[in-house]
Design a protein around this motif. Sequence first.
Motif, PDB file in Angstrom:
ATOM      1  N   ILE A  52      46.185 -64.250 -72.939  1.00  0.00           N
ATOM      2  CA  ILE A  52      45.374 -65.352 -72.427  1.00  0.00           C
ATOM      3  C   ILE A  52      45.248 -65.214 -70.914  1.00  0.00           C
ATOM      4  O   ILE A  52      46.256 -65.227 -70.198  1.00  0.00           O
ATOM      5  CB  ILE A  52      46.004 -66.717 -72.771  1.00  0.00           C
ATOM      6  CG1 ILE A  52      46.089 -66.895 -74.290  1.00  0.00           C
ATOM      7  CG2 ILE A  52      45.193 -67.860 -72.137  1.00  0.00           C
ATOM      8  CD1 ILE A  52      46.801 -68.178 -74.744  1.00  0.00           C
ATOM      9  N   GLY A  85      40.675 -61.178 -60.781  1.00  0.00           N
ATOM     10  CA  GLY A  85      39.947 -62.455 -60.745  1.00  0.00           C
ATOM     11  C   GLY A  85      38.490 -62.375 -61.147  1.00  0.00           C
ATOM     12  O   GLY A  85      37.663 -63.172 -60.689  1.00  0.00           O
ATOM     13  N   TYR A 224      50.270 -70.439 -70.041  1.00  0.00           N
ATOM     14  CA  TYR A 224      51.012 -69.220 -69.674  1.00  0.00           C
ATOM     15  C   TYR A 224      52.467 -69.320 -70.147  1.00  0.00           C
ATOM     16  O   TYR A 224      52.994 -70.427 -70.314  1.00  0.00           O
ATOM     17  CB  TYR A 224      50.981 -68.998 -68.157  1.00  0.00           C
ATOM     18  CG  TYR A 224      49.625 -68.570 -67.605  1.00  0.00           C
ATOM     19  CD1 TYR A 224      48.546 -68.306 -68.430  1.00  0.00           C
ATOM     20  CD2 TYR A 224      49.447 -68.435 -66.237  1.00  0.00           C
ATOM     21  CE1 TYR A 224      47.320 -67.919 -67.901  1.00  0.00           C
ATOM     22  CE2 TYR A 224      48.220 -68.044 -65.698  1.00  0.00           C
ATOM     23  CZ  TYR A 224      47.161 -67.790 -66.536  1.00  0.00           C
ATOM     24  OH  TYR A 224      45.956 -67.407 -66.017  1.00  0.00           O
ATOM     25  N   TRP A 229      54.627 -71.516 -63.609  1.00  0.00           N
ATOM     26  CA  TRP A 229      54.189 -70.206 -63.106  1.00  0.00           C
ATOM     27  C   TRP A 229      54.607 -70.018 -61.660  1.00  0.00           C
ATOM     28  O   TRP A 229      54.747 -70.994 -60.914  1.00  0.00           O
ATOM     29  CB  TRP A 229      52.666 -70.098 -63.241  1.00  0.00           C
ATOM     30  CG  TRP A 229      52.225 -68.683 -63.456  1.00  0.00           C
ATOM     31  CD1 TRP A 229      51.449 -67.927 -62.623  1.00  0.00           C
ATOM     32  CD2 TRP A 229      52.533 -67.845 -64.576  1.00  0.00           C
ATOM     33  NE1 TRP A 229      51.272 -66.670 -63.158  1.00  0.00           N
ATOM     34  CE2 TRP A 229      51.930 -66.595 -64.354  1.00  0.00           C
ATOM     35  CE3 TRP A 229      53.290 -68.013 -65.738  1.00  0.00           C
ATOM     36  CZ2 TRP A 229      52.028 -65.516 -65.243  1.00  0.00           C
ATOM     37  CZ3 TRP A 229      53.398 -66.953 -66.640  1.00  0.00           C
ATOM     38  CH2 TRP A 229      52.764 -65.738 -66.390  1.00  0.00           C
TER      39      TRP A 229
HETATM   40  N1  AG3 Z   1      45.541 -63.840 -64.387  1.00  0.00           N
HETATM   41  C1  AG3 Z   1      46.477 -63.662 -65.451  1.00  0.00           C
HETATM   42  C2  AG3 Z   1      47.802 -64.296 -65.264  1.00  0.00           C
HETATM   43  C3  AG3 Z   1      48.775 -63.799 -66.269  1.00  0.00           C
HETATM   44  C4  AG3 Z   1      48.760 -64.535 -67.564  1.00  0.00           C
HETATM   45  N2  AG3 Z   1      49.769 -64.005 -68.441  1.00  0.00           N
HETATM   46  C5  AG3 Z   1      49.914 -64.327 -69.710  1.00  0.00           C
HETATM   47  N3  AG3 Z   1      49.151 -65.224 -70.268  1.00  0.00           N
HETATM   48  N4  AG3 Z   1      50.800 -63.707 -70.433  1.00  0.00           N
HETATM   49  C6  AG3 Z   1      44.665 -64.898 -64.642  1.00  0.00           C
HETATM   50  C7  AG3 Z   1      43.257 -64.625 -64.472  1.00  0.00           C
HETATM   51  C8  AG3 Z   1      42.609 -65.932 -64.177  1.00  0.00           C
HETATM   52  N5  AG3 Z   1      41.642 -65.824 -63.175  1.00  0.00           N
END
Ligand code: AG3
Length: 275
Positions: A52, A85, A224, A229
């Motif tokens: 996710i 991003g 998450y 986080w």
């Molecule tokens: N970036 C991902 C963060 C990590 C999520 N990890 C997980 N769900 N295991 C987020 C991108 C959002 N712009």
Amino acid sequence: MQGIWFSELQTPGLAISVKLKKTLHHEKTPYQDLAVVETESYGRMLLLDNIIQTTVGDEFFYHEMIAHVPLNTHPNPRTALVIGGGDGGVIREIIKHPSIEKATLVEIDARVVANAREYLPEISCGLDDARVEIRFEDGIEHVRQMENTYDVIIVDSTDPIGPAVGLFSAEFYRNVYRALKPDGLFVAQTESPLFNGRLIRRIQRDLAEIFPIARLYLGTVPTYPGGLWSFSLGSKEYDPLEVDWKKAPQLVTRYYTPAIHQGAFALPPFVQEIL
Ligand code: AG3
């Protein structure tokens, strides 16, 4: 359980499950497996390699915290770089700051941006702003080539597996330091304090060796792992705990406020212990 559910295996023994209404899109890009699904509780959701990344329902926690903490710490941020991003959420928050003249997005996978534009307009809407430049290239390479360029650098990466591993290395942080202006600062998402303590500790130690100011802050992200986080900040000059709030811009947000900013640096004992 009735219906179709998506489960992300967050640790070998823990999964989060989300009930799906339908799959809107699925493809294999040159870099990863990408899916956009419609969920019952969080609206549309972006998955990369079955992890996710963001949901329309809870993205604001993460995007506001990763963007406004560094941007309000800098008294006059004019240039910002986002690495990763590709959904555009961090960019949408950056351009809320009136001082920003240019926001550069360096995303390795053009298909993430294309799908965010098509399926996640609430998140990607800032990408068309005139101040935004999008480059499809490797963030590690980009930072290696830049010098004295950015006021703020934000690393919105995937988890530290595969291609993202280099974004969590001391060598990368040294290149970030060089790419920043003499009073610049940087923030990276650094995973779950509950499940990734050793990683966070190592990152904080690396940053403390490179930057005069190195700090950890926390925010809630419901989808998450662990729901709590971490974000790691390295700064050449400005301390995120000494913001002059009278001079900070008035922002329309749903999670972030000056009090949340200050409070995010209050670390519970179990987090202090991992450092
Ligand atoms: N970036 C991902 C963060 C990590 C999520 N990890 C997980 N769900 N295991 C987020 C991108 C959002 N712009």
